[in-house]
Scaffold this motif. Structure first.
Motif, short mmCIF file in Angstrom:
data_model
loop_
_atom_site.label_atom_id
_atom_site.label_comp_id
_atom_site.label_asym_id
_atom_site.label_seq_id
_atom_site.Cartn_x
_atom_site.Cartn_y
_atom_site.Cartn_z
N GLY A 13 47.79 70.60 137.23
CA GLY A 13 46.98 71.54 136.80
C GLY A 13 46.91 72.85 137.44
O GLY A 13 46.40 73.80 136.83
N THR A 14 47.24 73.13 138.65
CA THR A 14 47.25 74.48 139.33
C THR A 14 48.48 74.95 138.93
O THR A 14 48.55 76.23 139.50
CB THR A 14 47.33 74.28 140.80
OG1 THR A 14 48.31 73.66 141.34
CG2 THR A 14 45.89 73.29 141.21
N ALA A 15 49.56 74.59 138.32
CA ALA A 15 50.92 75.28 138.14
C ALA A 15 50.74 76.46 137.48
O ALA A 15 51.35 77.49 137.58
CB ALA A 15 51.82 73.95 137.66
N GLY A 16 50.00 76.27 136.29
CA GLY A 16 49.67 77.45 135.34
C GLY A 16 49.21 78.69 136.21
O GLY A 16 49.78 79.88 136.08
N ARG A 244 56.73 87.44 146.43
CA ARG A 244 55.91 86.69 145.12
C ARG A 244 56.73 85.49 144.55
O ARG A 244 56.32 84.38 144.33
CB ARG A 244 55.44 87.74 144.29
CG ARG A 244 54.36 88.55 144.72
CD ARG A 244 54.24 89.74 143.85
NE ARG A 244 53.49 89.22 142.70
CZ ARG A 244 52.03 89.19 142.17
NH1 ARG A 244 51.19 89.36 143.46
NH2 ARG A 244 51.60 88.74 141.48
N GLY A 245 57.90 85.79 144.32
CA GLY A 245 58.79 84.86 143.33
C GLY A 245 59.19 83.62 144.44
O GLY A 245 59.03 82.46 143.97
N LEU A 246 59.75 83.96 145.57
CA LEU A 246 59.69 82.94 146.61
C LEU A 246 58.30 82.03 147.08
O LEU A 246 58.60 80.68 146.94
CB LEU A 246 60.39 83.35 147.98
CG LEU A 246 60.80 82.56 149.04
CD1 LEU A 246 61.90 81.41 148.32
CD2 LEU A 246 61.27 83.11 150.17
N LEU A 247 57.53 82.57 146.97
CA LEU A 247 56.37 82.15 147.43
C LEU A 247 55.76 81.31 145.91
O LEU A 247 55.53 79.98 146.35
CB LEU A 247 55.14 82.98 147.58
CG LEU A 247 53.70 82.54 147.82
CD1 LEU A 247 53.69 81.68 149.08
CD2 LEU A 247 52.62 83.38 148.01
N ALA A 248 56.01 81.64 144.96
CA ALA A 248 55.73 80.72 143.51
C ALA A 248 56.52 79.48 143.56
O ALA A 248 56.02 78.57 143.41
CB ALA A 248 55.73 81.54 142.45
N ALA A 249 57.72 79.79 143.91
CA ALA A 249 59.00 78.72 143.62
C ALA A 249 58.62 77.55 144.96
O ALA A 249 58.58 76.37 144.53
CB ALA A 249 60.30 79.08 144.04
N LEU A 250 58.18 77.93 146.21
CA LEU A 250 57.93 77.08 147.19
C LEU A 250 56.62 76.30 146.87
O LEU A 250 56.64 75.12 147.02
CB LEU A 250 57.68 77.70 148.48
CG LEU A 250 59.07 78.29 149.07
CD1 LEU A 250 58.95 79.22 150.33
CD2 LEU A 250 60.00 77.34 149.38
N TYR A 251 55.60 77.06 146.21
CA TYR A 251 54.35 76.27 146.02
C TYR A 251 54.41 75.46 144.93
O TYR A 251 54.10 74.17 144.79
CB TYR A 251 53.13 77.02 145.56
CG TYR A 251 51.97 76.31 145.20
CD1 TYR A 251 50.93 75.92 145.92
CD2 TYR A 251 51.77 76.25 143.96
CE1 TYR A 251 49.85 75.17 145.62
CE2 TYR A 251 50.40 75.50 143.54
CZ TYR A 251 49.68 74.99 144.32
OH TYR A 251 48.62 74.44 143.92
N THR A 256 53.36 71.12 143.52
CA THR A 256 52.90 70.78 142.29
C THR A 256 54.03 69.68 141.90
O THR A 256 53.88 69.21 140.82
CB THR A 256 52.90 71.61 141.03
OG1 THR A 256 54.11 72.37 141.03
CG2 THR A 256 51.79 72.68 141.65
N THR A 257 55.07 69.50 142.48
CA THR A 257 56.19 68.44 142.31
C THR A 257 56.23 67.56 143.16
O THR A 257 56.05 66.34 143.12
CB THR A 257 57.31 69.38 142.02
OG1 THR A 257 57.45 70.16 140.94
CG2 THR A 257 58.44 68.25 141.39
N ALA A 258 56.66 67.87 144.61
CA ALA A 258 57.02 67.01 145.60
C ALA A 258 55.74 66.42 146.16
O ALA A 258 55.83 65.08 145.96
CB ALA A 258 57.64 67.73 146.66
N LEU A 259 54.59 66.98 146.34
CA LEU A 259 53.40 66.32 146.67
C LEU A 259 52.74 65.52 145.77
O LEU A 259 52.12 64.35 145.83
CB LEU A 259 52.35 67.36 147.43
CG LEU A 259 51.12 66.62 148.01
CD1 LEU A 259 51.16 65.73 149.02
CD2 LEU A 259 50.27 67.82 148.55
#
Length: 381
Positions: A13-16, A244-251, A256-259
């Motif tokens: 739910g935090t992805a958006g 910002r893009g790298l931070l978003a992709a890592l999160y 939101t995917t791995a964890l």
């Protein structure tokens, strides 16, 4: 372990909200980057757990190979179906999956994870974010229950059916409608829901047969990441060079995917797949609450009613089933709550603003819609 499934839904739910860091970027590119990063992290987690399970022996390459082939096993899960059969004095009918079949099933499921993304984006481009989201995310639990029923011969319980109906209806009201209803878009969204159900049930059966949940998730999303890597390169990955893009992709990839899928896999060891799919509908509720708390959005009375209805359905699905005592001399097997095999996999969505100032609703499959301010790259994939 239902709390683990709900924890995964909260992360989805935090992805958006996280997707706002890369607003303006092609949403397919964001979803592809998320799968690539998440897949790599899940393969790494599975490799470590595989090496630990094997006593630290073998090379890293061998550990990765064992992970991707699903060769790491544990004590097979006793599903609710098997427990009920044992109590009733019948031979259990567990979802046994042979190793060669397991590998083919994981490969097909990995392709399903990637194909879900394409179906979802194709659907919202034709019928809009709200309609596409409701149909895709709402049909997923229904298809999951039906597939579980067909494969494991355990009909869904009345309470699961009622809880799922309430949760799906609440999701529809929360999203608020909008968009043009087109048959081709609705069919694509339904296909996305079916694909989600397929890879959820496939993962559930492999985990239930004794495979490590970490290995199963590593195989699913590692394979999906490989499929989506050319998509990322084709749509352009220049935005990843920006902080910002790298931070978003890592999160998006790590959290939101791995964890999320580590939690989901652990929860699915004992949670029926149909029940888990229903609990995953907590995702749009979390997205809506984040829209209010973080983005300053307002809940309309209709959206608030939808949120309450969705919450009621989730509570009903989360409560433990009451087991019917078996009379001496034999009785009917206790049905599995949610009508599914123990274990499953499932997913998440981007936050999409509800019309009329409503709360953000989650878009399944890691989708990020161009025309919705709070849309993100979806939480389930």
């Amino acid at each position: 372990m239902k709390l683990a499934v709900l924890g995964a839904a909260v992360l989805w739910g935090t992805a958006g909200t996280a997707g706002l860091l890369v607003s303006g970027v092609d949403p397919i590119s964001v979803a592809a980057a998320r799968l690539v990063v998440g897949g790599l992290v899940l393969v790494a987690i599975a490799t470590v757990t595989t090496a630990v399970t094997a006593g630290g022996t073998g090379t890293l390459t061998a550990a990765v190979t064992r992970t991707l082939t699903g060769a790491v096993t544990r004590t097979p899960t006793r599903t609710p179906t098997e427990v009920g059969a044992t109590v009733a004095g019948r031979p259990p009918e567990g979802p046994a999956v042979r190793v060669p079949a397991r590998r083919g099933l994981l490969l097909a499921a990995a392709l399903g994870v990637a194909a879900y993304q394409l179906c979802y984006f194709a659907a919202i481009s034709r019928t809009g974010v709200a309609v596409g989201t409701v149909v895709a995310i709402g049909s997923g639990p229904v298809f999951t229950g039906l597939l579980s029923w067909a494969l494991d011969r355990v009909p869904p319980t009345r309470r699961w059916a009622g809880a799922t109906a309430a949760a799906v209806a609440g999701c529809a009201v929360l999203t608020g409608g909008g968009g043009q209803v087109r048959a081709d878009g609705v069919l694509l969204a339904l296909l996305g829901g079916l694909l989600y159900a397929f890879y959820a049930v496939a993962a559930a059966r492999v985990i239930g047969s004794g495979a490590s949940s970490d290995a199963v998730m590593g195989a699913l999303f590692g394979g999906a990441g490989l499929v989506m890597l050319p998509v990322l390169l084709w749509t352009g990955a220049g935005w990843l060079a920006e902080p910002r893009g790298l931070l978003a992709a890592l999160y998006l990839g790590c959290a939101t995917t791995a964890l999320a899928y580590v939690l989901y896999g652990r929860g699915l060891r004992t949670t029926p797949v149909a029940t888990a799919a229903t609990l995953a509908l907590a995702e749009p509720a979390v997205a809506a609450l984040l829209g209010v708390a973080v983005l300053g959005e307002r809940l309309t009375p209709v959206s608030a009613a939808g949120l309450l209805l969705l919450g009621a359905g989730l509570v009903a699905a989360a409560l433990p089933e009451r087991r019917t005592p078996v009379r001496p001399g034999g009785g009917a097997a206790v049905p599995a709550p949610g009508g599914g095999a123990a274990a499953s996999a499932p997913g998440g969505g981007a936050a999409a603003s509800a019309p009329g100032g409503g709360a953000a609703a989650s878009a399944p499959g890691g989708a990020l819609a161009d025309d919705v301010r709070t849309a993100g790259p979806g939480s389930r994939q």
